[in-house]
Design an enzyme around this catalytic site. Structure first.
Site, short mmCIF file in Angstrom:
data_model
loop_
_atom_site.label_atom_id
_atom_site.label_comp_id
_atom_site.label_asym_id
_atom_site.label_seq_id
_atom_site.Cartn_x
_atom_site.Cartn_y
_atom_site.Cartn_z
N GLU A 100 -5.04 2.34 6.58
CA GLU A 100 -4.81 2.25 5.13
C GLU A 100 -5.53 3.42 4.47
OE1 GLU A 100 -5.35 -1.57 3.30
OE2 GLU A 100 -6.15 -0.68 1.47
N ARG A 114 0.83 -1.23 0.00
CA ARG A 114 0.00 0.00 0.00
C ARG A 114 0.86 1.27 0.00
NH1 ARG A 114 -2.21 -3.57 -1.36
NH2 ARG A 114 -4.05 -4.59 -0.49
N SER A 143 -11.09 -1.49 3.36
CA SER A 143 -10.36 -1.86 4.59
C SER A 143 -9.81 -0.60 5.21
CB SER A 143 -9.19 -2.79 4.28
OG SER A 143 -9.68 -3.99 3.77
P1 FAD Z 1 -8.73 8.27 -3.42
O1 FAD Z 1 -9.45 7.58 -2.32
O2 FAD Z 1 -9.42 9.38 -4.10
O3 FAD Z 1 -7.33 8.80 -2.88
C1 FAD Z 1 -6.45 7.94 -2.17
C2 FAD Z 1 -5.08 8.63 -2.16
O4 FAD Z 1 -4.59 8.65 -3.50
C3 FAD Z 1 -5.17 10.09 -1.71
O5 FAD Z 1 -4.06 10.36 -0.87
C4 FAD Z 1 -5.09 10.88 -3.01
O6 FAD Z 1 -4.49 12.15 -2.82
C5 FAD Z 1 -4.21 9.98 -3.87
N1 FAD Z 1 -4.48 10.13 -5.30
C6 FAD Z 1 -5.63 9.90 -5.96
N2 FAD Z 1 -5.49 10.13 -7.28
C7 FAD Z 1 -4.21 10.53 -7.46
C8 FAD Z 1 -3.44 10.94 -8.59
N3 FAD Z 1 -3.96 10.98 -9.82
N4 FAD Z 1 -2.15 11.29 -8.40
C9 FAD Z 1 -1.60 11.27 -7.16
N5 FAD Z 1 -2.28 10.91 -6.06
C10 FAD Z 1 -3.56 10.54 -6.20
N6 FAD Z 1 -8.12 -1.11 -2.00
C11 FAD Z 1 -7.30 -2.14 -2.28
O7 FAD Z 1 -6.07 -1.95 -2.37
N7 FAD Z 1 -7.79 -3.40 -2.47
C12 FAD Z 1 -9.11 -3.70 -2.38
O8 FAD Z 1 -9.51 -4.82 -2.58
C13 FAD Z 1 -10.00 -2.61 -2.08
N8 FAD Z 1 -11.33 -2.85 -1.97
C14 FAD Z 1 -12.16 -1.80 -1.69
C15 FAD Z 1 -13.53 -2.05 -1.57
C16 FAD Z 1 -14.41 -1.01 -1.27
C17 FAD Z 1 -15.88 -1.28 -1.14
C18 FAD Z 1 -13.90 0.32 -1.11
C19 FAD Z 1 -14.85 1.45 -0.84
C20 FAD Z 1 -12.54 0.57 -1.23
C21 FAD Z 1 -11.66 -0.49 -1.50
N9 FAD Z 1 -10.28 -0.27 -1.62
C22 FAD Z 1 -9.45 -1.33 -1.89
C23 FAD Z 1 -9.72 1.06 -1.39
C24 FAD Z 1 -9.56 1.91 -2.65
O9 FAD Z 1 -10.46 1.53 -3.67
C25 FAD Z 1 -8.14 1.86 -3.20
O10 FAD Z 1 -7.19 2.28 -2.22
C26 FAD Z 1 -7.96 2.74 -4.42
O11 FAD Z 1 -6.69 2.52 -4.96
C27 FAD Z 1 -8.10 4.24 -4.11
O12 FAD Z 1 -8.24 4.93 -5.33
P2 FAD Z 1 -9.08 6.28 -5.41
O13 FAD Z 1 -9.00 6.78 -6.80
O14 FAD Z 1 -10.42 6.07 -4.87
O15 FAD Z 1 -8.20 7.21 -4.48
#
Ligand code: FAD
Length: 299
Positions: free
Chosen positions: A290, A170, A220
């Site tokens: 996380e 992560r 998570s």
């Molecule tokens: P955000 O939540 O919008 O941001 C997360 C971080 O990334 C922030 O610090 C943000 O500033 C940064 N960020 C976003 N976009 C950029 C960019 N373009 N450049 C630089 N920084 C950026 N995660 C897993 O790893 N595995 C799983 O199986 C998983 N299952 C999930 C299930 C559910 C129901 C939910 C709600 C979430 C789950 N997640 C899981 C968490 C999440 O989907 C991941 O961590 C995902 O990678 C986050 O992406 P996001 O675009 O939503 O980022």
């Protein structure tokens, strides 16, 4: 100091925008200014203007791994729904940062490319998934990652290869260098379309059976502590089902906190802190979040 939106009249901005409209938890305060750039040039001009005026920049992806505190976010928040392009060249899939990782896995399957199936149900954007080195079911973004274009705080766009990203559990280098991922390439391999689809369906069914997808959540909440699983620790501590305000430790998966009834970000934070305290007290284990927690407390 407010971001001078009048300097960039062609760019779409929303002022005092409730971030609860965007977060998967449906919580969070307002962004002073939320920007929706349509091109790299627009994105670069936002970064340069923010730097000139010494204004803090926050980038938000799909907001599926974010708790934005109830006091909201000062400065400028950038979101990339207009960066959605996905294309395929041989065994390489190119995706812009605002495309969802789910759509990227669907395109890979359509082209009979294997290597991203593990990510079929991860609800983040490509940018957020690279930033987090998102992973599931034994796979991580690092396994398929080839390169990414990253806009650095000084306005330069650099190409990051696998080594530059310093991926770990992560973790990626972007968490330290303040860059914005603009796009990423994934190196996949030729596979069988039906087999790929079968695996994606299987993992999605597994996800539906184990995760409380019927409620808003941020996935998570905690990183897996070495040698343990978070859910069972929380259950053993007697905290499954615990409610603060509108937030509850999920009855289906104790590693998730679900918004069952108009939760606030403060409810989430209070429940997170309670879990961390109890797990430390009972098992002497420090649970790290996380989920990324950003923004300011409500005054
Ligand atoms: P955000 O939540 O919008 O941001 C997360 C971080 O990334 C922030 O610090 C943000 O500033 C940064 N960020 C976003 N976009 C950029 C960019 N373009 N450049 C630089 N920084 C950026 N995660 C897993 O790893 N595995 C799983 O199986 C998983 N299952 C999930 C299930 C559910 C129901 C939910 C709600 C979430 C789950 N997640 C899981 C968490 C999440 O989907 C991941 O961590 C995902 O990678 C986050 O992406 P996001 O675009 O939503 O980022």
């Amino acid at each position: 100091m407010k971001f001078p939106i009048e300097k960039l009249p062609n760019i779409e901005f929303k002022i005092n925008e409730p971030m609860s409209k965007y977060t998967f938890t449906k919580t969070g305060g307002n962004a002073d200014v939320l920007a929706f750039p349509k091109s790299r040039d627009e994105l670069v001009s936002i970064i340069n203007t923010a730097r000139d005026y010494d204004i803090k920049i926050t980038i938000v992806g799909n907001a599926s791994n974010l708790i934005i505190k109830d006091g909201g976010i000062r400065g400028i928040v950038i979101i990339l729904p207009n960066f959605k392009q996905i294309s395929v060249d041989g065994n390489v899939v190119f995706a812009e940062a605002g495309a969802t990782i789910i759509d990227t896995t669907i395109v890979a399957q359509q082209y009979g490319l294997t290597g991203l199936e593990f990510a079929a149900g991860i609800p983040g954007s490509v940018g957020g998934a690279v930033f987090m080195n998102a992973g599931a079911y034994g796979g991580e973004l690092t396994d398929a990652f080839l390169s990414a274009e990253v806009l650095m705080p000084d306005g330069q766009i650099l190409n990051f290869n696998h080594e530059d990203m310093k991926f770990a559990y992560r973790h990626s280098a972007i968490q330290e260098n303040g860059g914005i991922v603009i796009s990423a390439k994934f190196q996949l391999a030729k596979g069988d379309k039906e087999e790929i689809q079968k695996e994606m369906d299987h993992l999605n069914a597994l996800r539906r059976s184990k995760q409380p997808l019927e409620y808003p959540s941020c996935g998570s909440v905690f990183k897996r502590p070495e040698g343990h699983f978070t859910g069972p620790l929380i259950i053993e501590a007697g905290l499954q089902g615990k409610i603060i305000g509108g937030a509850q430790v999920s009855m289906k998966h104790a590693g998730f906190i679900v918004n069952i009834d108009g939760a606030t970000a403060t409810d989430y934070m209070d429940l997170i802190h309670l879990i961390q305290r109890e797990i430390k007290q009972k098992f002497d284990i420090e649970l790290q979040t996380e989920v990324r927690i950003i923004g300011e407390d409500k005054k």
